[in-house]
Scaffold this motif. Structure first.
Motif, PDB file in Angstrom:
ATOM      1  N   PHE A 116       0.770  -1.503   0.333  1.00 31.16           N
ATOM      2  CA  PHE A 116       0.196  -0.072   0.500  1.00 31.16           C
ATOM      3  C   PHE A 116       0.898   1.071  -0.114  1.00 31.16           C
ATOM      4  O   PHE A 116       0.615   2.024  -1.308  1.00 31.16           O
ATOM      5  N   ALA A 117       2.187   0.996   1.069  1.00 26.66           N
ATOM      6  CA  ALA A 117       2.942   2.291   1.126  1.00 26.66           C
ATOM      7  C   ALA A 117       3.592   2.309  -1.096  1.00 26.66           C
ATOM      8  O   ALA A 117       3.774   3.849  -0.589  1.00 26.66           O
ATOM      9  N   ALA A 118       3.926   1.254  -1.061  1.00 31.23           N
ATOM     10  CA  ALA A 118       4.928   1.618  -2.372  1.00 31.23           C
ATOM     11  C   ALA A 118       3.968   2.154  -3.249  1.00 31.23           C
ATOM     12  O   ALA A 118       4.132   3.253  -4.277  1.00 31.23           O
ATOM     13  N   ALA A 119       2.174   1.807  -3.242  1.00 34.38           N
ATOM     14  CA  ALA A 119       0.999   1.935  -3.930  1.00 34.38           C
ATOM     15  C   ALA A 119       1.145   3.839  -3.871  1.00 34.38           C
ATOM     16  O   ALA A 119       1.643   4.916  -4.828  1.00 34.38           O
ATOM     17  N   ALA A 120       0.867   4.030  -2.574  1.00 36.56           N
ATOM     18  CA  ALA A 120       0.374   5.384  -2.378  1.00 36.56           C
ATOM     19  C   ALA A 120       2.086   6.313  -2.744  1.00 36.56           C
ATOM     20  O   ALA A 120       1.515   7.574  -3.531  1.00 36.56           O
ATOM     21  N   GLU A 121       2.331   6.105  -2.380  1.00 36.55           N
ATOM     22  CA  GLU A 121       3.866   6.957  -3.462  1.00 36.55           C
ATOM     23  C   GLU A 121       3.674   6.651  -4.668  1.00 36.55           C
ATOM     24  O   GLU A 121       4.248   8.255  -5.117  1.00 36.55           O
ATOM     25  N   ALA A 122       4.365   5.853  -5.618  1.00 38.28           N
ATOM     26  CA  ALA A 122       3.838   5.408  -6.813  1.00 38.28           C
ATOM     27  C   ALA A 122       2.555   6.757  -7.490  1.00 38.28           C
ATOM     28  O   ALA A 122       2.693   7.126  -8.354  1.00 38.28           O
ATOM     29  N   ALA A 123       1.513   7.058  -6.144  1.00 36.43           N
ATOM     30  CA  ALA A 123       0.453   7.608  -7.466  1.00 36.43           C
ATOM     31  C   ALA A 123       0.737   9.235  -7.000  1.00 36.43           C
ATOM     32  O   ALA A 123       0.816   9.192  -7.820  1.00 36.43           O
ATOM     33  N   LYS A 124       1.716   9.405  -6.025  1.00 34.94           N
ATOM     34  CA  LYS A 124       1.743  10.715  -5.355  1.00 34.94           C
ATOM     35  C   LYS A 124       2.608  10.956  -6.512  1.00 34.94           C
ATOM     36  O   LYS A 124       2.849  12.635  -7.476  1.00 34.94           O
ATOM     37  N   ALA A 125       3.243  10.303  -7.169  1.00 34.95           N
ATOM     38  CA  ALA A 125       4.222  10.878  -8.530  1.00 34.95           C
ATOM     39  C   ALA A 125       3.496  10.617  -9.560  1.00 34.95           C
ATOM     40  O   ALA A 125       4.351  11.538 -10.362  1.00 34.95           O
ATOM     41  N   GLY A 126       2.633  10.301 -10.197  1.00 29.03           N
ATOM     42  CA  GLY A 126       1.596   9.976 -11.079  1.00 29.03           C
ATOM     43  C   GLY A 126       0.203  10.497 -11.696  1.00 29.03           C
ATOM     44  O   GLY A 126       0.242  10.856 -12.503  1.00 29.03           O
ATOM     45  N   CYS A 127       0.047  11.134  -9.885  1.00 29.13           N
ATOM     46  CA  CYS A 127      -0.687  11.925  -9.897  1.00 29.13           C
ATOM     47  C   CYS A 127      -0.856  12.774 -11.274  1.00 29.13           C
ATOM     48  O   CYS A 127       0.277  13.439 -10.632  1.00 29.13           O
ATOM     49  N   PRO A 128      -1.655  13.297 -12.384  1.00 27.88           N
ATOM     50  CA  PRO A 128      -1.748  14.336 -13.142  1.00 27.88           C
ATOM     51  C   PRO A 128      -1.268  15.912 -12.232  1.00 27.88           C
ATOM     52  O   PRO A 128      -0.838  16.659 -12.608  1.00 27.88           O
ATOM     53  N   VAL A 129      -2.413  15.688 -11.372  1.00 28.47           N
ATOM     54  CA  VAL A 129      -2.499  16.909 -10.618  1.00 28.47           C
ATOM     55  C   VAL A 129      -1.286  17.004 -10.142  1.00 28.47           C
ATOM     56  O   VAL A 129      -0.985  18.373  -9.612  1.00 28.47           O
TER      57      VAL A 129
END
Length: 146
Positions: A116-129
């Motif tokens: 979950f932590a890895a997915a959360a960091e990836a989402a932070k980096a990849g989120c267009p906003v």
């Protein structure tokens, strides 16, 4: 991909004036804006660019995290995402967004806390906003399973 539109009608000076921002593409609403309320501790029913950015960031991040959890083999059952956007002085003059804090609590199956932590960091980096806000000095992430 579509283009979305918001429109603001403003009258008066910065300190005495006010405006109304309209979410034109969706037509879901018009919201009052004013600088004195933007810079006050209490919003008193008036929104601000920072609140609108927070709304955009929290919703975009939730979508990105949902995708990342799926990519990791998990299933998101629920995600509760809050974005706190801070307006502060700009050393060069005027104001700037001085920081953003994303807080997420998730209920997921199929992945553990590390996943979950890895997915959360990836989402932070990849989120267009998040990408659009790359000029913000500090975007903090607090992610945990609920």
């Amino acid at each position: 991909m579509p283009t979305r539109t918001a429109r603001t009608a403003w009258t008066g000076t910065l300190q005495e004036g006010s405006g109304q921002v309209e979410l034109a593409s969706s037509g879901v609403g018009k919201y009052d804006v004013s600088f004195p309320k933007r810079s006050a501790d209490e919003a008193d029913g008036t929104t601000s660019p920072e609140e609108l950015i927070a709304a955009a960031h929290s919703s975009c991040y939730a979508m990105a995290l949902s995708a990342q959890i799926g990519n990791a083999g998990g299933t998101p059952e629920s995600l509760d995402v809050t974005a706190d956007v801070t307006l502060g002085p700009d050393p060069a003059g005027g104001f700037r967004i001085s920081g953003i804090k994303l807080t997420v609590r998730g209920k997921v199956s199929g992945i553990d806390a590390d996943g979950f932590a890895a997915a959360a960091e990836a989402a932070k980096a990849g989120c267009p906003v998040s990408k659009a806000l790359a000029g913000v000095d500090h975007i903090e992430l607090d992610a945990a399973l609920a």
